[in-house]
Design a protein around this motif. Sequence first.
Motif, PDB file in Angstrom:
ATOM      1  N   ILE A 154     -13.611 -51.868 -24.053  1.00  0.00           N
ATOM      2  CA  ILE A 154     -13.726 -50.281 -24.415  1.00  0.00           C
ATOM      3  C   ILE A 154     -14.932 -49.980 -24.652  1.00  0.00           C
ATOM      4  N   TYR A 155     -16.030 -50.744 -25.239  1.00  0.00           N
ATOM      5  CA  TYR A 155     -17.697 -50.382 -25.193  1.00  0.00           C
ATOM      6  C   TYR A 155     -17.932 -51.251 -23.700  1.00  0.00           C
ATOM      7  N   GLU A 156     -17.668 -52.047 -23.375  1.00  0.00           N
ATOM      8  CA  GLU A 156     -18.175 -52.120 -21.732  1.00  0.00           C
ATOM      9  C   GLU A 156     -17.962 -51.485 -20.704  1.00  0.00           C
ATOM     10  N   LYS A 157     -16.384 -50.012 -21.044  1.00  0.00           N
ATOM     11  CA  LYS A 157     -16.150 -49.707 -19.874  1.00  0.00           C
ATOM     12  C   LYS A 157     -16.494 -47.925 -19.903  1.00  0.00           C
ATOM     13  N   TYR A 158     -16.769 -47.505 -21.296  1.00  0.00           N
ATOM     14  CA  TYR A 158     -17.099 -45.815 -21.752  1.00  0.00           C
ATOM     15  C   TYR A 158     -18.461 -46.367 -22.524  1.00  0.00           C
ATOM     16  N   HIS A 159     -19.129 -47.380 -23.061  1.00  0.00           N
ATOM     17  CA  HIS A 159     -20.432 -46.775 -23.178  1.00  0.00           C
ATOM     18  C   HIS A 159     -21.797 -46.304 -22.251  1.00  0.00           C
ATOM     19  N   LYS A 160     -22.149 -45.205 -22.985  1.00  0.00           N
ATOM     20  CA  LYS A 160     -23.076 -44.708 -21.979  1.00  0.00           C
ATOM     21  C   LYS A 160     -24.064 -44.072 -23.386  1.00  0.00           C
ATOM     22  N   SER A 161     -25.373 -44.765 -23.187  1.00  0.00           N
ATOM     23  CA  SER A 161     -27.042 -44.356 -23.916  1.00  0.00           C
ATOM     24  C   SER A 161     -26.707 -43.043 -24.333  1.00  0.00           C
ATOM     25  N   LEU A 162     -27.428 -42.741 -25.176  1.00  0.00           N
ATOM     26  CA  LEU A 162     -27.846 -40.903 -25.472  1.00  0.00           C
ATOM     27  C   LEU A 162     -28.977 -40.619 -24.985  1.00  0.00           C
ATOM     28  N   ASP A 163     -29.742 -41.917 -24.616  1.00  0.00           N
ATOM     29  CA  ASP A 163     -31.205 -41.409 -24.765  1.00  0.00           C
ATOM     30  C   ASP A 163     -31.917 -40.745 -24.105  1.00  0.00           C
ATOM     31  N   PRO A 164     -30.878 -40.795 -22.457  1.00  0.00           N
ATOM     32  CA  PRO A 164     -31.607 -39.825 -21.464  1.00  0.00           C
ATOM     33  C   PRO A 164     -31.438 -38.414 -22.038  1.00  0.00           C
ATOM     34  N   ILE A 165     -29.942 -38.166 -22.894  1.00  0.00           N
ATOM     35  CA  ILE A 165     -29.232 -36.335 -23.614  1.00  0.00           C
ATOM     36  C   ILE A 165     -29.948 -36.242 -24.571  1.00  0.00           C
ATOM     37  N   GLU A 166     -30.608 -37.792 -24.908  1.00  0.00           N
ATOM     38  CA  GLU A 166     -31.573 -36.912 -26.110  1.00  0.00           C
ATOM     39  C   GLU A 166     -32.792 -36.281 -25.783  1.00  0.00           C
ATOM     40  N   GLU A 167     -33.496 -36.814 -24.328  1.00  0.00           N
ATOM     41  CA  GLU A 167     -34.872 -36.506 -24.042  1.00  0.00           C
ATOM     42  C   GLU A 167     -34.411 -35.210 -23.530  1.00  0.00           C
ATOM     43  N   LYS A 168     -33.206 -34.475 -23.830  1.00  0.00           N
ATOM     44  CA  LYS A 168     -33.144 -33.048 -22.393  1.00  0.00           C
ATOM     45  C   LYS A 168     -33.340 -32.240 -23.723  1.00  0.00           C
TER      46      LYS A 168
END
Length: 309
Positions: free
Chosen positions: A197-211
């Motif tokens: 599940i982690y490999e399929k659905y993980h997405k970093s929050l970094d770009p969202i946090e920057e916005k």
Amino acid sequence: MEMKDNYGRPTTSLRISITQDCDLNCFYCHNEGCEKEDREMTADEIAKIVEIGTEFGMDKVKITGGEPLVRDDLTEIIGAISQLNIKDVSITTNGVKLGEKVEDLASAGLDRANISLDTLDSETYEKITGKPVLDKVLEGIDSALDVGLHPIKLNTLMLDGINDGEEIERLMEYSLGRGTILQLIELEKVLPENQKIYEKYHKSLDPIEEKIRKRADDVDTRWLMQARRKYLFNGGEIEIVNPMHNSEFCKYCTRLRMTSGGYLKPCLMRNDNLVDVLTPVRNGSKDGIRKAFETAINRREPYFSEEEK
């Protein structure tokens, strides 16, 4: 008395799973990092454990599941805990049954609630949870606000390809418009069976946090809550919950967990160092309960260290 672990960290909060049952079937659920158990604590047993926990400096209690609202005696549990030397009693819930129970819970002493809300789209919600009950969740959020629970936190787990993109904008608008706190949570590898599940659905929050950082009025850091960053807006907050595989998360951890089967759990990420606290409760041994807390606190250690940064 306040008891610190061997790394100088106080233990001020107790997170209690009161059941492994749930009325939803979220595909990403990690069950609080707990394995299946064949016993469950009663309301009176939970209260006795919490009472001893206050002797070690614990003054915050969060009730979780499974889904805590599926227990018919949740109001009794909240009422018993709120009579102790506890300054903050909260629950984490999926919100499905919250609308019908929140008034009684607030009267019993519930201070606040974290409510899971991964999407505002009914079809996506059913895809994630297996149930077409988004309307009930939204009603539960409104009911919690109406009875004065504060703060209300909305927990959104970021899932790549499911609720990213424009969905986050909608959730931000919804949350900020109600004066709630939106917690954006990055998917974590807690149990080995969650790896796919982690490999399929993980997405970093970094770009969202920057916005979010560019749009926020101000930013604050909750150092005593795993160094989480809070972005402040007029009317609400957005909090970023990064993965736990970093030393900052462990460095500032002040939490001890308890499984629904009555085992103290020093770390979310481990099941090999649990301490049985329910047996001494059922044996009527307060000294045995105290010994269980002492052992569990002494077993607390950072899962991720500075060297792993």
